[in-house]
Structures are given as C-alpha cells and as structure tokens.
Design a protein around this motif. Sequence first.
Motif, PDB file in Angstrom:
ATOM      1  N   LEU A   1       5.552  -3.456  -8.563  1.00 35.37           N
ATOM      2  CA  LEU A   1       5.656  -3.100  -7.147  1.00 35.37           C
ATOM      3  C   LEU A   1       6.880  -3.748  -6.500  1.00 35.37           C
ATOM      4  O   LEU A   1       7.653  -3.093  -5.778  1.00 35.37           O
TER       5      LEU A   1
ATOM      6  N   SER B   1       0.966  -4.501   0.114  1.00 32.68           N
ATOM      7  CA  SER B   1       0.431  -3.583  -0.902  1.00 32.68           C
ATOM      8  C   SER B   1      -0.231  -4.381  -2.026  1.00 32.68           C
ATOM      9  O   SER B   1      -1.316  -4.042  -2.504  1.00 32.68           O
TER      10      SER B   1
ATOM     11  N   VAL C   1      -2.211   1.296  -3.078  1.00 34.94           N
ATOM     12  CA  VAL C   1      -0.744   1.274  -3.090  1.00 34.94           C
ATOM     13  C   VAL C   1      -0.198   2.580  -2.503  1.00 34.94           C
ATOM     14  O   VAL C   1       0.740   2.576  -1.693  1.00 34.94           O
TER      15      VAL C   1
ATOM     16  N   ARG D   1       1.811   3.145   1.242  1.00 39.15           N
ATOM     17  CA  ARG D   1       3.079   3.854   1.442  1.00 39.15           C
ATOM     18  C   ARG D   1       2.904   5.035   2.409  1.00 39.15           C
ATOM     19  O   ARG D   1       3.806   5.331   3.194  1.00 39.15           O
TER      20      ARG D   1
ATOM     21  N   THR E   1       6.003   6.294  -4.779  1.00 37.89           N
ATOM     22  CA  THR E   1       5.216   5.314  -5.558  1.00 37.89           C
ATOM     23  C   THR E   1       4.916   5.780  -6.978  1.00 37.89           C
ATOM     24  O   THR E   1       4.301   5.031  -7.742  1.00 37.89           O
TER      25      THR E   1
ATOM     26  N   ARG F   1       6.121   3.421  -9.865  1.00 41.72           N
ATOM     27  CA  ARG F   1       5.265   2.235 -10.007  1.00 41.72           C
ATOM     28  C   ARG F   1       3.934   2.611 -10.632  1.00 41.72           C
ATOM     29  O   ARG F   1       3.424   1.917 -11.519  1.00 41.72           O
ATOM     30  N   THR F   2       3.328   3.713 -10.219  1.00 45.76           N
ATOM     31  CA  THR F   2       2.023   4.132 -10.735  1.00 45.76           C
ATOM     32  C   THR F   2       2.079   4.393 -12.234  1.00 45.76           C
ATOM     33  O   THR F   2       1.220   3.941 -12.998  1.00 45.76           O
TER      34      THR F   2
END
Length: 1010
Positions: free
Chosen positions: A587, A616, A915, A919, A943, A946-947
């Motif tokens: 993150l 987050s 998360v 956002r 995101t 990152r996921t």
Amino acid sequence: MTTIVTLLCIYYLSFTFVSKRVQKEATTYATDQGGVYQYDKKQHYLDSVWRVPVYSLLGQEYTYEEVKDNELSLGLDLQGGMHVTLEVTPDEIIKGLAGNPKDKTFLKALENAKGLQKNSQASFVDLFSQSYEELGGQDTRFVQFFANSANRDKISLSSSKGEVLDLVKDEVDGAIDRSFNILRTRIDQFGTSQPNIQRIQGTGRIQIELPGVDDAKRVRKLLQGVAKLEFREVADYQEFGASLAAISDLLKKEEEAKKGTSIINEAETAAEDLGALLNNDSTADTLARVIDSTTQETDLATQLENTDSTDSTLDSLTNAQTSPLQRLLAIQFDQRGKAYLSVNLKDTAQFNDIMKREDVKALLPPGVIFRWQMKPDEDPDTKKAFDVLSLYPLRAGRGGKAPLTGEVITNAYETRDERQRPAISMSMNPTGAKKWKKLTGENINRSIAIVLDNKVLSAPNVQSEIPNGQSIISGNYTFEETKDMANLLKAGKLPAPTRIVSEAIIGPSLGKEAQTQGVMSILIGLGIVLIFMVFYYAKGGLVANAALVFNIFFIVGILAQLGAALTLPGIAGIVLTIGMSIDANVLIFERIREELRNGSSLLKAITNGYDKAFWSIFDANFTTLLTGFILFYFGEGPIKGFAITLIIGIFCSFFSAVFITRVLFTWMSKKGDKSKISFATPFSKGLLSNINWDFISKRKMAYVFSGIFITLGMAAIIMKGGLNYGVDFKGGRSYVVSFNAPHVASDVETALLSDFENAGTDVKTFGASNVLKITTSYLVDDESTEADTKVRGQLIAGLESFTKQSYIEDDTKVDASHFTISSSEKVGATIADDIKSSAGKAIIFSLIAIFLYILIRFRKWQFGLGAVIALLHDALFVISAFAIARVLGISFEIDQVFIASILTIIGYSINDTVVVFDRIRETLGKFGTNDVKKNFNVAINNTVSRTLITSLTTLLVVFVLFLFGGAVLKGFSFALLVGILIGTYSSIFIATPVVVDFYNIGEKKKQRQQ
C-alpha cells in the motif's frame, strides 16, 4: 522503541535456547554407548537440575524450572501430549445434596436433564427443575429433598423452590471450583513440564493440557478419581527415629563398600602402571598416572580410617554427615522435642528413589507412613517459596485406614481467628463430630495432618478437645490460601466425579513431524516473499524484507514474553502473517510510486505515500483484528493459539510496516545518496499503472457467476446428505493410524463396519498413503472411560484382522510388522453441540462488528451493507467449494480449524474491501457524487495493482502451506486458497457494486421525493 522491543524479544527467546541446550544434554545422558535411548533416564536428569541454576544473565542466575517457565513453549500438536476437557457431573452433586433419594420422579428428572443438556445452553440445574415439573413433581416435595440436616443452616422446609434452586446452583458452582483446585494440585505433582489447566467460564468444564505425557491411562485415572481427604495423626520421633537411623546406617555402609571397591580398582591400575614402568614403558604419562593413583589411594584410605562407622544416629545436620540419607534429610527439634523433617526440593527425587528400595522399605516402621507437604511454604515478606519441602511422619492406622475422612465435613469457609489472622472454619456432621472429639481429645498438644490425595495440606496443632465438630484451623496462611484450603476441605462433603467429554492424544513422532512441516512452511513461504519483493520493488523491497524479518522475530519473541504456546495453527498464523504483512508495505509503495508518477520529489513522495496510506492500513488491520479477537473469545484449544498468533502478527506487521520501514528510509535518505532508494525494477516500472477498466458494468455477470457456483455448492451438500463434519461438530472418536504399507481407505472402512456395529464410520488418507484417519460415531453418546477402551479395542481388533498385523503401543519404536495409533481424539455429543454454537456466534458477531465499524468509519450504511454481503458471499463460496470438492472425491472436514479459516478469510476479505472503500471515499471527496459509477471505477483502478500484488504474495505463502503444512492444515490451507481468490474478486465485483446499486437506489428515492 524498536530497540527496546528487540532487546526484550532477545531476552525472552534466550531462555528457549538454554532450555533446548539442557534438553540436548539430558538426551545425551539418557543415550548409552550402543545408541539406546531411555526416557526415564532423561527425566531423572531433568529432575536433578530442576532447581539448579543452569543459566546466568546480567548477574542473575536462573534454575531450569525458571528457564522452562520463560521459554517459548510448544503446543501439543508440535511435541505430543494430551489435551483433556473434563466436565464435573452435576447430577451426582445434586443427588448428594438431596441425601441420595430413591424417588423415581427425582431420578427420572435427572436423567431427562442429562438428555436435554446435549442440545441446550441452559444450566443443568434449571433443566433438572424443568424436567421435575414436567413429570408432575410438587414444589413442596422438591424442597423436602434438600431441606435435610446437612443443609439446615441454609434452607428449611419453609424455604421457597427458588431459594432451594439458588442453593443447588451455588453448591454445583462450588463443586466445580473445588474440582478445579484439586485437579490443579494433582497436575502440579504429575511431573510434566508446563502443564496448563483452566476453567471454561460459564460451564462446568475444565481444560487441561499435558505436554509430553505418554501414559494416557494414568492421566485418566488421575483426573477422574474422586478426591481422597483424610485426617491422620502425626507420629512422634520415637516411633520412627530408630528406623531412620537403621536406614542411614545401611546406606552409609553401602557407600563405604563402594569407596573400598574404588580404592582396590585404583590400586590395581597403579600396579599395572608400575609393571609397565619396570618393563621400560617409562613415558611421562604413565609416571604421572602412578603418582596420581598413589596419592588418591592414600587420601581415600585416610578418609576411610577416619570414618566413624559405628555412629548410627541422626543427631543433627550440623555434625559430620557420612550417610546419603543424612545429606538429604534435615531433622530439627522444637522445645517440646517434636521433630520436623524436610528435604531440599532439588533432592526430593533422589530421596524418593531411596525410599522405594525394597531393603529400605523393610526397615521402615509398620505403623508409620511418610507423606510430603502439598507445596513449599512461602517467605511472608518476599512471597517467594522456600527451597525445602516438609516430610510428615503419619500414623498409618488400623489396616492403613485414616481415623477420619472428608465426607463428614458439611461446610468450610475462610474466616479469622482470635488474633484476626486468616483462618478456616470447618463444620462436621454428627458422626464426624463424635469421631473428631475422640481424635482431638487423644492428641492434645500434638498435630493432626489434613491429607488430600496423599499430600499434606496442613498439620495444625490441637490445643484442646473439640466436642461439637466446629473447628478453626489457623496458622501462617494468606487469605488466598485459606480460601483455597476451604474449597479443598469441602471436596470431602459431596461426591463431584468428573467425566472426560473431550480428549486428544498426540504421539511424539507425529508432533515431531508437525514441527518439521511447520518450520519448512515458514522458511519456504518467507523465502518466496523476500525474493518477490526485491524483484518487484528493488531497494524498497529490501527495506520491506527487513521489516518482515523483524515482524516474525517480534511475533515469536512476544509469544515467549506472554508465555503463550506456539501451535500448528499458530504456525499457520505466522505463515499467513508473512503474506498479509506485505500488504501494508505494498500500500505504501504503490502510493509512493503514484506520487513519483505525478512529479513529486523522492522525499516528498515518501512522506505523502506514508501519510496517505496510513488510514487505509489502519482500517484494514483493525477490521482483521476484530475477527482475531472474536476468534480468540469463542475458540478453544489450538484455535486460541491461532487467534493469539494472528492478533500479535497484526500488531507487529502494522508497527514494522508503518514505523520501521519509515525509519530505514529516513536513515537511507540522510546518507546523501538518494538515487540508491528505488521502488521499481525494469520489469515492474509502469506495470499496472495506467489501467482504466470498467469493473462496475461487469457486476451483473459477477452476480450470476457467484449465484450459480453457490447454488451448485448447496446442491452438492444436499446430494451428500450434508457437509463432512469432523468430530468437533458431530461428536465421536477419531484416530490417526500409521501402517507399514499403503491401504485403500474404502477397504478399511468396509472392514471396520462390523466391528463398530454399522455405526457411522469414515476412513480417509491422512497426508501419506500409509497413514489413515479413522472417525467413528460408535458409542458416541457414551463418554465413559470404559466406552473409550471398548472403541479403541474394537478398532485394534478390526485392523489386526484386516491387515494381519499386530498393534504396538509405543509409536517411537520401529517395526515393519506392526501398525501404530499416532494420535486420537474424542469429542462428546454435548461439547460438540457447544462448539457448533460457538462457531456460529463467532461468525455472526464478526459480521456485526465489521458492519458497525464500517458504518462508523465511512458514515454511509451502503458501505457497511456492501461489506457484509461480500463477506457472506465469501463464506458461502468457500463452503460450496468444500461441498463440490467432496463430490469430486476430495474430502475436507468441517471442524474448528475450518471455522478459523472462514474467520481469517472474512478478515482478509474485509482488508481488501476497506482499502478499495478508502480510495472510493477519497475519490468522492475530490470529484463529488455526480457520476458514482465513474468515481467507483477510478477508485478500483487506482487500487487494483495493490490488490493483485497482495493477493499474489499471500496466495504464494498459503500454497506453500497447502503443500508442506501437513494433513492437519490441509483443509485450512485449501479454504484459504479459495478464500483469498474469492476475497479479492468480491472486493472488486461484489462489495463495491453492491454499494453502487444501493447508492443508486437511495439517489433515485431522493429524486422521486423531490
């Protein structure tokens, strides 16, 4: 802060390394030159150093006992041992309170209550009262049962039924407390290291863990025996002094004979060496040996010459002591000539060995028995126990029977004596009062010992004859000691037998194998993550790796500080933490890369990245933490171990990712060469950075896919007649059996049907092809020890008939012609029902807690509802996957570990979802709510990198756990594999679209109202 935590972890983990060293020394001592290992010899070595300093740190010396108390202990699944859940049988307590009536309605109500308890959370007393009413019992008759002479000081015939029920409930609770105290004293004397005993609040159950025990029959006998409370007279020195002198003389002569033999051997060696010199073998070594031997001979001869072999009395420890008994046993006399015997704690094992000898037993007086003090006395100032244990000489009585036993006690409670010191008030029934009067009258100015399970609780001095059975026992007691002693004295008042409702026995070889598999899972999972992070994030990955290593070190160190045990599910928690702890770094790094792409300088990008990612990370970790605490509260046994590790892991990963990495980056930037700080490699630079996919428009396809899969799963459950519940949820007995050759599980299952009288039996491969797990519901409603023995006997007989091989009890032996039972587990039907209830509560409370937190944090109910629907979707999806896998021939049990996996998936999934929601909230704050669908898509696209990265790293370590974690965690890791995939999918295609749909519904409703 990091330095302090690190030093504390090093300090506490150092005890673990010292303990391992002592264990290794004990194993070496117990292994002879031929390589034969003797367990008893190892235990004798460990007993000998139990209270001896084995470790020195910062000027402080620690005994082996203190080292064991501070080391990182292993759960039973990693070292073998026995886990038992006992239940105090309230029906026997109620019968005893009522004077064991023969009334049919009364007895039938008790039987009905036992049946109702299997499917009810109500107290046994309430169920009994309810059953009595349903059978037509009268309230007045109910009161008469309990308004007897034993309870006359508490209730009478005029008391209401409610008052009687309150009395019964108090006595049942008191009996459970007494049983707990008695079991605790028994366990402390059992000889196992780091035993754990705890009462399960709100129930009549007591959980006990005994690491390393290998005698299950002895444990069952020890735990289920009714307490034996006795009152015995303390013998005078004249009654046993001559016997001790005779024993001392015997041991002294024996020792002198050994010394004489040693001198002769030394003389023979000297003569041989002298002969070697005369034969011109005049080496310096040989000459030195002659000189040393001659000197030693002279010294020993002088010692023998000066020894007074005629001295056969035990006058005092201050005199020259030549007997082994004199060196161990201390004898002191008071002004009245009363003798006090004591032995140093570290010498008690050696003293016991002497007293077990047949030639020593022959010298003991027939009318005297010796009993140890229950526990050492404490220093009143420091509250630290003395290092000596008293030994009481007691009169044996006629036929060895005590003149008075505990069942005559009607009540005991803590009070104060005439000098306001803590004391115990004790009452006896008329029969006991009569015997007590006689006993105290004959022992004025002498002591009477109160003996529980052959250990002396106390030996108060009798001041005068006690005529009415009312006694005050006083001495140097604390309030806690008087309360405990009162409870123990009341143990003789009512029978409070216990029954084993749950039991797990794990063989040492299976525990060793689990250790190997767990360590391998950690190392491989850690290695994969370390390589990936450097490959994807370059120097930033190195910093993240350093934080990850600190993270694991902190987890293990904190477990040691808390005195918690590391279990196999706990190792699974560490492996999972390895994957999940990377999420915070990902993150932060993705935020930093985003800032760099927007033109920020490196230092500003780092600062903004940490600031923007903080909440987050906080929200994601806090929601996972909620599920961890709920799992800890409702879970039992190894599941608590998993929950503890998960909770500690979340705190450590948050600290290491948010603070340690920032400190490292600050230090690197101050060195001046900022070009060395990088967050991308040539491969990862720009990867997943300019994505613009329309996720929201695909939500209906996702709804259909999920609906079809879950429907298929429910159909599979119906087709198979339900899920494959383990013994945790349905009750029964389970055994892991190792064979010398592979066997087909279905063939073994068929062969055992007749032995188990066609009761439900399930046989499946457990890890290796030659290891089977056999689960049966045969005699599931009979929780007696006799039923356990019968089921085990039927299993062994059936397997011997099928395999044409014989069973061997000790699984540490190796013999190809035998099969072994590596572990066994029993769960009663009642406790299975409670486990299922607790599991359901854990899931429901997790969902409620998460909904409330999301509602508070995001201020819109749509976010909370979307998150809960996604989590329900994930749970149903995993259950469906298990059901479909079973149809395809891959069967995993639904047990407590499965519930742990579901709650872990809930925590992981909400982590992902939060998360994305974070956002979305940020995007809505920038662009408003004019185009909700567009804003949500922007947030998901921002995101998605990152996921995907977090999911990939977590999947990698869970896949390693699935491959190498062993059969016990196979179902757990399979659930996580499915859950992580679906959790990632649901945070994008279920949770967020649901928020959009309900958001749109709300907006349309507002427009219609306007």
